[in-house]
Scaffold this active site. Structure first.
Site, mmCIF file in Angstrom:
data_model
loop_
_atom_site.group_PDB
_atom_site.id
_atom_site.type_symbol
_atom_site.label_atom_id
_atom_site.label_comp_id
_atom_site.label_asym_id
_atom_site.label_seq_id
_atom_site.Cartn_x
_atom_site.Cartn_y
_atom_site.Cartn_z
ATOM 1 C CD GLU A 1 -2.969 0.971 2.496
ATOM 2 O OE1 GLU A 1 -3.195 -0.253 2.761
ATOM 3 O OE2 GLU A 1 -3.316 2.116 2.774
ATOM 4 C CE LYS B 1 -5.936 -1.860 5.648
ATOM 5 N NZ LYS B 1 -5.227 -0.980 4.640
HETATM 6 C C1 MEV Z 1 -6.108 2.969 5.215
HETATM 7 O O1 MEV Z 1 -5.104 1.658 4.888
HETATM 8 C C2 MEV Z 1 -5.943 3.063 6.711
HETATM 9 C C3 MEV Z 1 -6.936 4.085 7.543
HETATM 10 O O2 MEV Z 1 -8.067 3.853 6.704
HETATM 11 C C4 MEV Z 1 -6.773 3.885 8.940
HETATM 12 C C5 MEV Z 1 -7.891 4.903 9.544
HETATM 13 O O3 MEV Z 1 -8.965 5.069 8.949
HETATM 14 O O4 MEV Z 1 -7.479 5.039 10.580
HETATM 15 C C6 MEV Z 1 -6.462 5.357 6.699
#
Ligand code: MEV
Length: 426
Positions: free
Chosen positions: A84, A262
């Protein structure tokens, strides 16, 4: 029906080349595809072939380092392997604003893992529980006989806990063996011990043992991390308030908590991949710990200090090892450990806790201010430009035009690359 069959007897006995040939035929891969798949990159094909079954090729992910990490007073370059975009940049930026108060503090507990032994068919579960507890010293002795090296290092089975649980098929008596696995992740040591102890438990109680396996809810192997961030380093008190509101949202709502966590795991799993950890175990541990009180909540928490700054805290399981498994056999995992200068599993757990909290901060800060897409899109646009054939300066040129136009798409990237290449040729 195509006439193809996935039933290939003794596939596992074939050589890598023979297996690859079968896949090429099955999937009608062309020469370029076959060559790419056969490329093992920096992993020796012989090592790959014994790591898992039915190996036919390799797959390379980018290996990056996050900069600026000051953890427990030590400077770290943190290796990250992830698909990512934005994660590494976000971690580095977060770590930069986390240096002012002396960096991130992160303390891991001892490496205590738990093995479960499931006992059923006992007439009197609470009586059986007491019988097992009465044999505690014997159980610990039998367990420790399985791993003299671990015991020599000061580790091994240390304690016992017995729980009676109600299930839809009746009560079960679940023995928890607490094992200090030292610098290992510990699954092998713990599983061997639970299997050795099980027949004795059956004997003493007259019950029947089924499962004998480690639990990934490693709630005796935790990392606790904290950090202070100054409001004037991150755009003022309004940003602090936004991050606190984001935290409160995740604490209260499992839908948000899942994504919040996540974001934490983005950092943790990237380090886990770089260092050859069992990342599924880490994910399982994290999310089960997030639900340990009966509802799923955020693993971290952000608060405002009386002077308007921000403090973040996090507590979660971190079952990592620096010996055994992929860490031992994958040369890049060893290099990753060397880049961090890590000498114990405890230190690695502390770094990973710090990266998780930094990653979480970066996401919340972006979400509470400009939104997550801007940063993401910048890298995404560059990726598209590269995929469309841009090289050198052209990558940023094409990317910035797409961002300005708000048309970050492959077809547009291709158009722009073609345009620029044409004008260059003229
Ligand atoms: C994306 O990989 C991770 C996020 O969605 C985490 C969050 O929303 O805190 C940006």
């Amino acid at each position: 029906m195509s006439g193809k069959s996935s039933r290939i007897p003794k596939f596992y006995k074939l050589s890598i080349e023979e297996r690859l040939r079968k896949v090429i035929e099955f999937a009608e891969l062309n020469e370029d595809e076959s060559k790419l798949l056969a490329n093992f990159g920096n992993l020796d094909r012989k090592i790959a072939d014994v790591m898992i079954e039915n190996v036919v090729g390799g797959m390379t992910y980018p290996f990056a380092v996050a900069t600026n990490f000051l953890i427990n007073g030590r400077e770290y370059l943190v290796p990250m392997v992830i698909e990512e975009s934005s994660v590494v940049a976000a971690a580095s930026n977060a770590a930069r604003v986390m240096r002012r108060d002396g960096g991130i503090r992160s303390i891991a507990t001892e490496s205590i893992m738990i093995g479960q032994i499931q006992l059923v068919d006992v007439e009197n579960p609470f009586y059986a529980k007491q019988i097992i507890i009465d044999h505690k010293d014997e159980i610990i002795k039998i367990a420790n006989e399985q791993d003299p090296i671990l015991v020599k290092l000061g580790g091994g089975a240390k304690d016992l806990e017995v729980r009676v649980i109600d299930t839809r098929i009746g009560p079960m008596v679940v023995t928890h063996l607490h094992v200090d696995v030292k610098d290992a992740m510990g699954a092998n040591a713990v599983n061997t011990m639970t299997e050795a102890v099980a027949p004795y438990i059956e004997d003493w109680t007259g019950g029947r043992v089924y499962l004998r396996i480690i639990t990934n809810l490693a709630d005796k192997r935790l990392v606790r991390t904290r950090v202070k961030v100054y409001a004037d380093d991150i755009g003022g008190e309004e940003v602090v308030d936004g991050i606190v509101a984001a935290s409160a949202f995740a604490e209260a709502d499992p839908y948000r908590a899942a994504t919040h966590n996540k974001g934490i795991m983005n950092g943790i799993i990237a380090v886990a991949l770089a260092t050859g950890q069992d990342h599924r175990a880490l994910e399982a541990g994290a999310h089960s710990y997030a639900a340990k009180d009966g509802w799923y909540t955020a693993l971290s928490r952000w608060d405002k200090t009386p002077d308007g700054n921000l403090v973040g805290t996090m507590e979660m399981p971190m079952a990592v090892g620096i010996i055994g498994g992929a860490v031992k056999v994958h040369p890049i995992a060893r290099i990753a450990l060397k880049i961090m200068g890590v000498t114990t599993a405890k230190e690695l757990a502390e770094i990973m806790g710090a990266v998780g909290l930094a990653q979480n901060f970066a996401a919340l800060r972006a979400l509470a201010t400009e939104g997550i897409q801007r940063g993401h899109m910048k890298l995404h646009a560059r990726n598209l430009a590269v995929m469309a054939g841009a090289t050198g300066e052209l990558i940023d040129k094409v990317a910035s035009i797409m961002i300005k136009e708000r048309r970050i798409r492959f077809d547009r990237a291709k158009e722009l690359v073609e345009q620029f290449t044409k004008t260059r040729k003229l």
